[in-house]
Design a protein around this motif. Structure first.
Motif, PDB file in Angstrom:
ATOM      1  N   LEU A  59     124.665   7.526 182.925  1.00  0.00           N
ATOM      2  CA  LEU A  59     123.390   7.388 182.220  1.00  0.00           C
ATOM      3  C   LEU A  59     122.441   6.482 183.000  1.00  0.00           C
ATOM      4  CD1 LEU A  59     124.678   7.012 178.543  1.00  0.00           C
ATOM      5  CD2 LEU A  59     123.636   9.034 179.585  1.00  0.00           C
ATOM      6  N   MET A  60     122.970   5.398 183.580  1.00  0.00           N
ATOM      7  CA  MET A  60     122.143   4.501 184.394  1.00  0.00           C
ATOM      8  C   MET A  60     121.560   5.241 185.600  1.00  0.00           C
ATOM      9  SD  MET A  60     124.145   0.873 184.672  1.00  0.00           S
ATOM     10  CE  MET A  60     124.407  -0.185 183.252  1.00  0.00           C
ATOM     11  N   VAL A  61     122.416   5.974 186.292  1.00  0.00           N
ATOM     12  CA  VAL A  61     121.980   6.662 187.505  1.00  0.00           C
ATOM     13  C   VAL A  61     120.953   7.739 187.177  1.00  0.00           C
ATOM     14  CG1 VAL A  61     122.727   8.160 189.397  1.00  0.00           C
ATOM     15  CG2 VAL A  61     124.110   6.166 188.764  1.00  0.00           C
ATOM     16  N   VAL A  62     121.227   8.545 186.155  1.00  0.00           N
ATOM     17  CA  VAL A  62     120.299   9.615 185.788  1.00  0.00           C
ATOM     18  C   VAL A  62     118.970   9.032 185.294  1.00  0.00           C
ATOM     19  CG1 VAL A  62     119.869  11.470 184.120  1.00  0.00           C
ATOM     20  CG2 VAL A  62     122.060  11.343 185.319  1.00  0.00           C
ATOM     21  N   GLY A  63     119.030   8.022 184.429  1.00  0.00           N
ATOM     22  CA  GLY A  63     117.798   7.393 183.962  1.00  0.00           C
ATOM     23  C   GLY A  63     117.002   6.792 185.101  1.00  0.00           C
TER      24      GLY A  63
END
Length: 417
Positions: free
Chosen positions: A368-372
């Motif tokens: 989620l961190m990487v995609v966001g």
């Protein structure tokens, strides 16, 4: 020298703004820092920090990748009417569509790098020198068409802006071929991406010839939806005036492509579920769950509701031409297609496995961190590119030659020195 001055002036214009601009950029920078941390953890510890596994090896990264390829390709919905049908209002802002395409392709490449887990092995995707068996490896073809499309939009978009900046005439014998090649190339990037998954016989949900056309239609619905919202923000927060006719044409493209996409979805459901063989287990799992495993079911019905609802609303001319309501309908269509094309396509394609195993998948906090963060990088690039482009198109940033008086004074100062 003049080109370097263009780069400097463009960057200055792109990073000049008021309090709202800087709050927006700082907001994006926060997520970009989270992306940096997530990538560091993933590279340091390996893909074990994600929730991908032997059964579900394609997840949230590639779901976003597939969707953003469509957004990048959809820039053609601005370029094609502008140059082929000579639409005056779209011709004035066509370069803004190319800026959206550039940001989208950069995001696509970042999603691929994130999914690889080992960026140092990226060279294996390159033709000839990599280990992939080119030209048989579809991944290598995808890298070629994506980077080619990125290059075409950079050349076309920034050549046009540079000529506007310097006050020179556009060389049509050079510029127009780049534009027309980019139009055709836009179709190729999403077609090859569709080939990437629909050439897998072991994945029945993907293994059909309808996949490329479904990719194109959803792209030409989601992409213009985003373009409409971005253009409305440009009109609201910059001096550039974009005529209503441009929004009316783009909204018509959205509604008809969205209608075709929904028809193809209905056809797929009937084809798969009417005989209800073992090949339809992926779609059944997506729509209704399987033995208590139903984490994707809410995604499917939410996406379908958003797509059908926005399609019905866009069919009504009074709503479609209402530029106050239109962005909200476009956001609903955009989110619906993002869900349907991502979580609703990639995951049920690998669930169940070819041997019939069912395994639930939920993205980890690192994913989620990487995609966001990648989405934040895309919007960060898009914001400053659009601000710079608008400044050039409006004539606020242009090359200024020295006057004779300035030249004489500089020569006198040099002589005195």
């Amino acid at each position: 020298m003049r080109f370097l001055q263009f780069v400097v002036d463009y960057l200055k214009a792109g990073f000049t703004g008021g309090i709202l601009f800087w709050l927006w950029m700082l907001f994006l920078l926060f997520f970009i820092m989270l992306w940096g941390y997530g990538e560091y953890v993933q590279i340091a510890n390996g893909m074990i920090v994600t929730n991908l596994n032997d059964q579900v090896s394609w997840g949230f990264y590639l779901a976003n990748f597939v969707f953003m390829v469509g957004v990048a390709a959809a820039a053609v919905t601005v370029v094609f009417p502008a140059y082929v049908y000579k639409h005056k209002e779209l011709h004035r802002i066509v370069v803004l569509g190319e800026m959206i395409a550039i940001a989208a392709v950069v995001m696509c490449l970042l999603f691929v790098i994130a999914h690889m887990g080992r960026p140092d092995r990226l060279w294996h995707l390159l033709p000839v020198i990599g280990i992939f068996n080119f030209p048989h490896a579809m991944l290598t073809w995808d890298v070629i068409v994506l980077n080619g499309y990125l290059l075409l939009n950079i050349i076309g978009g920034y050549y046009y802006l540079y000529k506007k900046y310097s006050g020179g005439e556009i060389n049509k014998s050079f510029y127009l071929p780049v534009v027309y090649i980019a139009i055709v190339w836009a179709l190729s990037i999403h077609t090859v991406t569709a080939f990437l998954i629909n050439t897998m016989p072991a994945r029945p949900m993907w293994f059909h010839s309808m996949m490329p056309i479904k990719f194109i239609t959803t792209a030409f619905a989601a992409g213009p939806s985003l373009i409409i919202v971005v253009f409305l923000l440009v009109r609201r927060f910059t001096p550039m005036k974009i005529a209503d006719e441009a929004f009316h044409l783009l909204s018509q493209i959205v509604v008809w492509c969205l209608g075709i996409a929904l028809f193809l979805t209905m056809s797929e459901i009937v084809t798969e579920l009417y005989p209800a063989t073992e090949h339809s287990l992926g779609l059944q799992y997506l729509m209704f769950g399987h033995n208590g495993l139903n984490s994707l079911v809410p995604f499917f019905w939410t996406a379908l509701s958003l797509m059908v609802g926005s399609f019905i609303l866009l069919l009504i001319p009074r709503i479609r031409k209402n530029l106050t309501l239109l962005p909200f309908v476009c956001i609903a269509a955009f989110v619906g297609i993002w869900i349907e094309k991502g979580m609703g396509l990639m995951l049920p394609g690998v669930i169940p496995t070819p041997v019939g195993e069912f395994a639930e998948y939920t993205p980890s906090h690192i994913e989620l961190m990487v995609v966001g963060g990648i989405w934040a990088i895309g919007f960060f690039l898009l914001t400053f590119m659009l601000k710079g482009a608008v400044a050039v198109l409006q004539g606020e940033v242009r090359y200024r030659t020295k006057t004779s008086k300035q030249a004489v004074s500089e020569q006198q100062a040099e002589a005195a020195t």
